[in-house]
Motif scaffolding. Sequence first.
Motif, mmCIF file in Angstrom:
data_model
loop_
_atom_site.group_PDB
_atom_site.id
_atom_site.type_symbol
_atom_site.label_atom_id
_atom_site.label_comp_id
_atom_site.label_asym_id
_atom_site.label_seq_id
_atom_site.Cartn_x
_atom_site.Cartn_y
_atom_site.Cartn_z
ATOM 1 N N ILE A 315 0.835 -1.204 0.000
ATOM 2 C CA ILE A 315 0.000 0.000 0.000
ATOM 3 C C ILE A 315 0.869 1.253 0.000
ATOM 4 O O ILE A 315 0.601 2.220 -0.732
ATOM 5 C CB ILE A 315 -0.957 -0.012 1.208
ATOM 6 C CG1 ILE A 315 -2.004 -1.118 1.032
ATOM 7 C CG2 ILE A 315 -1.635 1.348 1.384
ATOM 8 C CD1 ILE A 315 -2.834 -1.384 2.264
ATOM 9 N N LEU A 316 1.923 1.265 0.800
ATOM 10 C CA LEU A 316 2.826 2.421 0.828
ATOM 11 C C LEU A 316 3.502 2.616 -0.533
ATOM 12 O O LEU A 316 3.641 3.745 -1.015
ATOM 13 C CB LEU A 316 3.871 2.245 1.928
ATOM 14 C CG LEU A 316 3.362 2.324 3.367
ATOM 15 C CD1 LEU A 316 4.448 1.885 4.349
ATOM 16 C CD2 LEU A 316 2.880 3.729 3.724
ATOM 17 N N LEU A 317 3.931 1.519 -1.154
ATOM 18 C CA LEU A 317 4.566 1.621 -2.469
ATOM 19 C C LEU A 317 3.595 2.144 -3.527
ATOM 20 O O LEU A 317 3.985 2.866 -4.449
ATOM 21 C CB LEU A 317 5.108 0.255 -2.888
ATOM 22 C CG LEU A 317 6.370 -0.244 -2.172
ATOM 23 C CD1 LEU A 317 6.621 -1.708 -2.491
ATOM 24 C CD2 LEU A 317 7.586 0.596 -2.546
ATOM 25 N N HIS A 332 14.172 7.748 0.265
ATOM 26 C CA HIS A 332 15.546 7.271 0.429
ATOM 27 C C HIS A 332 15.680 5.774 0.122
ATOM 28 O O HIS A 332 16.608 5.123 0.610
ATOM 29 C CB HIS A 332 16.037 7.585 1.848
ATOM 30 C CG HIS A 332 15.940 9.028 2.208
ATOM 31 N ND1 HIS A 332 16.831 9.973 1.749
ATOM 32 C CD2 HIS A 332 15.017 9.700 2.951
ATOM 33 C CE1 HIS A 332 16.490 11.169 2.221
ATOM 34 N NE2 HIS A 332 15.394 11.026 2.948
ATOM 35 N N ASP A 333 14.760 5.236 -0.660
ATOM 36 C CA ASP A 333 14.823 3.846 -1.104
ATOM 37 C C ASP A 333 14.923 2.859 0.062
ATOM 38 O O ASP A 333 15.663 1.874 0.013
ATOM 39 C CB ASP A 333 15.999 3.638 -2.070
ATOM 40 C CG ASP A 333 15.902 2.313 -2.825
ATOM 41 O OD1 ASP A 333 14.795 1.757 -2.908
ATOM 42 O OD2 ASP A 333 16.943 1.821 -3.304
ATOM 43 N N GLN A 334 14.184 3.126 1.112
ATOM 44 C CA GLN A 334 14.144 2.217 2.257
ATOM 45 C C GLN A 334 12.907 1.327 2.246
ATOM 46 O O GLN A 334 12.914 0.238 2.816
ATOM 47 C CB GLN A 334 14.161 3.026 3.566
ATOM 48 C CG GLN A 334 15.452 3.774 3.808
ATOM 49 C CD GLN A 334 16.620 2.835 4.004
ATOM 50 O OE1 GLN A 334 16.612 1.982 4.889
ATOM 51 N NE2 GLN A 334 17.638 2.978 3.164
ATOM 52 N N LEU A 335 11.846 1.785 1.604
ATOM 53 C CA LEU A 335 10.575 1.066 1.626
ATOM 54 C C LEU A 335 10.664 -0.233 0.829
ATOM 55 O O LEU A 335 11.126 -0.248 -0.315
ATOM 56 C CB LEU A 335 9.478 1.971 1.058
ATOM 57 C CG LEU A 335 8.044 1.467 1.158
ATOM 58 C CD1 LEU A 335 7.641 1.248 2.601
ATOM 59 C CD2 LEU A 335 7.094 2.464 0.490
ATOM 60 N N THR A 515 17.569 6.200 6.646
ATOM 61 C CA THR A 515 17.868 4.775 6.774
ATOM 62 C C THR A 515 16.703 3.956 7.315
ATOM 63 O O THR A 515 16.850 2.759 7.571
ATOM 64 C CB THR A 515 19.087 4.566 7.704
ATOM 65 O OG1 THR A 515 18.811 5.171 8.976
ATOM 66 C CG2 THR A 515 20.337 5.171 7.097
ATOM 67 N N SER A 516 15.555 4.568 7.494
ATOM 68 C CA SER A 516 14.390 3.853 8.010
ATOM 69 C C SER A 516 13.127 4.543 7.528
ATOM 70 O O SER A 516 13.184 5.646 6.964
ATOM 71 C CB SER A 516 14.422 3.782 9.540
ATOM 72 O OG SER A 516 14.437 5.083 10.111
#
Length: 571
Positions: A315-317, A332-335, A515-516
């Motif tokens: 869902i977040l994506l 930041h490409d963490q998901l 980072t998160s």
Amino acid sequence: MPSHIDNSSESFDAIVIGTGITGGWAAKELCEKGLKTLVLERGPMVKHITDYPTMNLDTWDLPNGNQFSREDRKNYEKQLRVGWAPNPAIAHFFVNDREHPYQETKRFDWIRGYQVGGRSLTWGRQSYRWSDLDFEANLKEGIGVDWPVRYKDIAPWYDKVESYIGVSGEALGLDHLPDGKFQPPMELTCPEKELRETLSEKFEDGRVLTIGRAAHITDKTNVPEGRNPCQFRDRCWRGCPFGGYFSSNSSTLPAAERTGNMTLRPHSIVHEIIYDDGSGRAAGVRIVDAETQEAYTFNASVIFLCASAMASVGILLQSKSERFPEGIGNNHDQLGRYIMDHHYQLGANAKVPGHLNTYYKGRRPNGFYIPRFVNLKGQQKRDYLRGFGYQGGASRGDWSEAVAELGYGADLKSKVLTPGNWQIGATGFGEMLPYWENRVTLSATERDQWGLPQLDFDVAFKENEYKMREDILREIAAMFEAAGFKEVQTYERETGPGLGIHEMGGARMGHDARTSVVNKHNQVHEVPNIYVTDGAFMTSSSCVNPSLTYMAFTARAADHAAQQFKKGAFN
């Protein structure tokens, strides 16, 4: 429970996505704190007791002796990888893989249940606290990122959750497996007690055996509203009409409903959280009605994402905007990264001599537990990081043991009526480390029947997990042999991430948005009125069953969200 909304322009104080272990807790806590809350579930309604169709059936009441036909098995190709589920008695609580496909760049066994209550209807109910051994491990070992919380931050919320759901268990006084608010423990069988004595007498590294800490009510003097003590039927996955074990359906959702603040809408597939660029907040959600294909939009000041770890990540994506072109909170490409599970499907079985004058009462819906005993403080480090525990049980055989023997008449009748010999088995559950390259993404080409992108898994075990697995087999064989058990046989089945059904990560918790994905309160760093409290927020995996930790963090996050809402922080 109200189950339909005709006016999609209606606004709420809060929206909870998902009705499983964490969604139920979020709904209960937010509603009890006065927030008008819309609870969305992608699957159908399941009413406590009313919608448990097989709860009282015996094997002979079910078609084909509770076995799938060849054609039916094709509907559950991936769900059946777990080896013990589903079957006709519980298949209605597991997804049809043909109807709900996903992609596997690398094999990932995604075991799901799409209905009100989610997998709270079919979970294993093992409930263990984390300790600072777990919360500090990443920092001390230079793995992943540091947890922004410690045990003292979560301990009061463990207290709250255990007191409410009812966890039976035994206090052990172990620093690395903190004791909790326990109801009376279930009993160990004689061979299990024998193994416990062996661990105490013959091993010098602090090994203990205890009855599992299980979310079953055993205290008949302290029974929550609407529930009853466990009846030892061991039909938990069919739905418990007594409410003896904890589920959203028997406990948290009814509590939320009693407040008058909950609106529950099943058949609601959330595909996007709406981002408002002006406020820098989430404004609501968009859904597709699973039955009608109609689109709806619902607005709220607070969003709780509790759809289960991988679904929440999806869902977040899917929630893209000019501000977040790669998914909300994903600058930041963490998901979608650092996906974890527990690795298992290995252990040992043995025959237990003696104890033929003893038996047990009922069908205990629980087993024994051997907590982690490796890589603890003061011990020599092994050639891998972290540790593992074992879950197992001992029982007696039945009349089927007589089938292989020649016999007739009175002798055969006597054998059929006499319990068989004792046997014992144990399965290891090991911690999996978080790896950057273990990720889930949205498929660029494959879509589901509602036109939404399927998830694509690229997750694998690595050297640390495989080294640990060698030790898991070696140690359980040594313990069984030390106890004098016979015909000890280890086993290791084909496995991969997902089969532990403890999938975690993808939107991990940390100090830094670079980072998160979420902060120490489970808020998305860059969109603080979105809270992620299912397994997606996990920064490491420990080696214990994670559901109690999910619930504790959810209760804590809901308290924080209600305070912020009342202060006007999300306006």
